[in-house]
Design a protein around this motif. Sequence first.
Motif, PDB file in Angstrom:
ATOM      1  N   ALA A 124      44.054  -7.573  16.561  1.00  0.00           N
ATOM      2  CA  ALA A 124      44.256  -8.501  17.676  1.00  0.00           C
ATOM      3  C   ALA A 124      45.050  -7.835  18.792  1.00  0.00           C
ATOM      4  O   ALA A 124      44.743  -8.001  19.983  1.00  0.00           O
ATOM      5  CB  ALA A 124      44.979  -9.758  17.189  1.00  0.00           C
ATOM      6  N   ARG A 125      46.065  -7.041  18.412  1.00  0.00           N
ATOM      7  CA  ARG A 125      46.874  -6.334  19.417  1.00  0.00           C
ATOM      8  C   ARG A 125      46.013  -5.309  20.164  1.00  0.00           C
ATOM      9  O   ARG A 125      46.077  -5.211  21.393  1.00  0.00           O
ATOM     10  CB  ARG A 125      48.050  -5.637  18.736  1.00  0.00           C
ATOM     11  CG  ARG A 125      49.061  -5.035  19.722  1.00  0.00           C
ATOM     12  CD  ARG A 125      50.143  -4.242  19.022  1.00  0.00           C
ATOM     13  NE  ARG A 125      49.644  -3.133  18.246  1.00  0.00           N
ATOM     14  CZ  ARG A 125      49.280  -1.942  18.759  1.00  0.00           C
ATOM     15  NH1 ARG A 125      49.333  -1.738  20.043  1.00  0.00           N
ATOM     16  NH2 ARG A 125      48.833  -0.988  17.973  1.00  0.00           N
TER      17      ARG A 125
ATOM     18  N   GLU B 127      47.870  -7.793  -5.202  1.00  0.00           N
ATOM     19  CA  GLU B 127      47.249  -8.815  -4.357  1.00  0.00           C
ATOM     20  C   GLU B 127      48.103  -9.090  -3.117  1.00  0.00           C
ATOM     21  O   GLU B 127      47.566  -9.277  -2.025  1.00  0.00           O
ATOM     22  CB  GLU B 127      47.036 -10.093  -5.167  1.00  0.00           C
ATOM     23  CG  GLU B 127      45.946  -9.952  -6.218  1.00  0.00           C
ATOM     24  CD  GLU B 127      45.880 -11.156  -7.158  1.00  0.00           C
ATOM     25  OE1 GLU B 127      46.640 -12.121  -6.942  1.00  0.00           O
ATOM     26  OE2 GLU B 127      45.070 -11.097  -8.103  1.00  0.00           O
ATOM     27  N   LYS B 128      49.422  -9.101  -3.295  1.00  0.00           N
ATOM     28  CA  LYS B 128      50.314  -9.311  -2.157  1.00  0.00           C
ATOM     29  C   LYS B 128      50.188  -8.158  -1.163  1.00  0.00           C
ATOM     30  O   LYS B 128      50.121  -8.366   0.043  1.00  0.00           O
ATOM     31  CB  LYS B 128      51.757  -9.448  -2.634  1.00  0.00           C
ATOM     32  CG  LYS B 128      52.733  -9.777  -1.512  1.00  0.00           C
ATOM     33  CD  LYS B 128      54.150  -9.892  -2.060  1.00  0.00           C
ATOM     34  CE  LYS B 128      55.137 -10.283  -0.999  1.00  0.00           C
ATOM     35  NZ  LYS B 128      55.389  -9.274  -0.016  1.00  0.00           N
ATOM     36  N   MET B 129      50.120  -6.935  -1.701  1.00  0.00           N
ATOM     37  CA  MET B 129      49.990  -5.769  -0.822  1.00  0.00           C
ATOM     38  C   MET B 129      48.666  -5.821  -0.066  1.00  0.00           C
ATOM     39  O   MET B 129      48.609  -5.506   1.123  1.00  0.00           O
ATOM     40  CB  MET B 129      50.106  -4.476  -1.637  1.00  0.00           C
ATOM     41  CG  MET B 129      51.516  -4.193  -2.136  1.00  0.00           C
ATOM     42  SD  MET B 129      51.621  -2.768  -3.223  1.00  0.00           S
ATOM     43  CE  MET B 129      51.271  -1.453  -2.072  1.00  0.00           C
ATOM     44  N   ILE B 130      47.614  -6.220  -0.759  1.00  0.00           N
ATOM     45  CA  ILE B 130      46.304  -6.322  -0.107  1.00  0.00           C
ATOM     46  C   ILE B 130      46.345  -7.390   0.975  1.00  0.00           C
ATOM     47  O   ILE B 130      45.861  -7.183   2.095  1.00  0.00           O
ATOM     48  CB  ILE B 130      45.198  -6.619  -1.149  1.00  0.00           C
ATOM     49  CG1 ILE B 130      44.965  -5.375  -2.019  1.00  0.00           C
ATOM     50  CG2 ILE B 130      43.911  -7.053  -0.485  1.00  0.00           C
ATOM     51  CD1 ILE B 130      44.044  -5.623  -3.197  1.00  0.00           C
TER      52      ILE B 130
ATOM     53  N   LYS C  57      45.869  -6.838   4.891  1.00  0.00           N
ATOM     54  CA  LYS C  57      44.871  -7.566   5.680  1.00  0.00           C
ATOM     55  C   LYS C  57      45.523  -8.227   6.889  1.00  0.00           C
ATOM     56  O   LYS C  57      45.000  -8.164   8.004  1.00  0.00           O
ATOM     57  CB  LYS C  57      44.182  -8.631   4.819  1.00  0.00           C
ATOM     58  CG  LYS C  57      43.147  -8.086   3.882  1.00  0.00           C
ATOM     59  CD  LYS C  57      42.490  -9.220   3.099  1.00  0.00           C
ATOM     60  CE  LYS C  57      41.473  -8.694   2.126  1.00  0.00           C
ATOM     61  NZ  LYS C  57      40.852  -9.779   1.350  1.00  0.00           N
ATOM     62  N   THR C  58      46.681  -8.870   6.650  1.00  0.00           N
ATOM     63  CA  THR C  58      47.385  -9.532   7.745  1.00  0.00           C
ATOM     64  C   THR C  58      47.800  -8.520   8.803  1.00  0.00           C
ATOM     65  O   THR C  58      47.605  -8.746  10.002  1.00  0.00           O
ATOM     66  CB  THR C  58      48.633 -10.268   7.203  1.00  0.00           C
ATOM     67  OG1 THR C  58      48.216 -11.168   6.178  1.00  0.00           O
ATOM     68  CG2 THR C  58      49.334 -11.024   8.297  1.00  0.00           C
ATOM     69  N   ASP C  59      48.361  -7.384   8.341  1.00  0.00           N
ATOM     70  CA  ASP C  59      48.769  -6.340   9.287  1.00  0.00           C
ATOM     71  C   ASP C  59      47.566  -5.795  10.052  1.00  0.00           C
ATOM     72  O   ASP C  59      47.650  -5.559  11.265  1.00  0.00           O
ATOM     73  CB  ASP C  59      49.478  -5.188   8.557  1.00  0.00           C
ATOM     74  CG  ASP C  59      50.836  -5.599   8.015  1.00  0.00           C
ATOM     75  OD1 ASP C  59      51.339  -6.669   8.427  1.00  0.00           O
ATOM     76  OD2 ASP C  59      51.381  -4.843   7.191  1.00  0.00           O
ATOM     77  N   ALA C  60      46.449  -5.604   9.340  1.00  0.00           N
ATOM     78  CA  ALA C  60      45.245  -5.081   9.991  1.00  0.00           C
ATOM     79  C   ALA C  60      44.719  -6.083  11.026  1.00  0.00           C
ATOM     80  O   ALA C  60      44.306  -5.689  12.126  1.00  0.00           O
ATOM     81  CB  ALA C  60      44.173  -4.770   8.944  1.00  0.00           C
ATOM     82  N   GLN C  61      44.746  -7.367  10.661  1.00  0.00           N
ATOM     83  CA  GLN C  61      44.279  -8.373  11.613  1.00  0.00           C
ATOM     84  C   GLN C  61      45.192  -8.413  12.836  1.00  0.00           C
ATOM     85  O   GLN C  61      44.724  -8.503  13.970  1.00  0.00           O
ATOM     86  CB  GLN C  61      44.224  -9.746  10.946  1.00  0.00           C
ATOM     87  CG  GLN C  61      43.073  -9.888   9.963  1.00  0.00           C
ATOM     88  CD  GLN C  61      43.119 -11.210   9.216  1.00  0.00           C
ATOM     89  OE1 GLN C  61      44.112 -11.903   9.229  1.00  0.00           O
ATOM     90  NE2 GLN C  61      42.014 -11.533   8.541  1.00  0.00           N
TER      91      GLN C  61
END
Length: 166
Positions: free
Chosen positions: A105-106, A90-93, A97-101
């Motif tokens: 955004a970048r 769950e942490k990896m997911i 998700k955070t990295d993908a967002q």
Amino acid sequence: MDKLIHQFEFGLFFWQIIIFVGLILLLKKFAWKPILDAVNDREEGIKSALLSAENAKREMQNLTADNEKLLAEARAERDLMLKEAREMREKMIADSKTDAQAEGARMIEQAKTAIQAEKNAAMSELKAQVSTLSLEIAEKLLKTELSNKDSQKQLVEKMLGDVTLN
């Protein structure tokens, strides 16, 4: 029986008693003691076998309890490992998700910057083209206006009239 009582002889009776006592002593020394020892040994053997069986039974119960305890610990450890694996997943997911967002955004910001740069470049190019076209149009108009002498004089007089001196 009467005959036995009337024919009773003390000497024969004495020797029968001595033989009987001797037989008892011989049996006691050579038969009764080994038989009683064998019976006692057998009894001790049975008692020790019963004690061994009882100890084996207790030991088996202890081993069974230990096995159940180890099995319960193994199950608890397995459950803990599964829980940790789920939390890690769950942490990896969530991190993904955070990295993908953040990457999205970048990329959006880069696209906006690129679009703005392209827009500015297009506006600069358009201004340059408009100014070039305006100069060409003005040049053509001036050539047409100034092609004859009368129109040149009128234009100069008009400009002089528009200009005011301080």
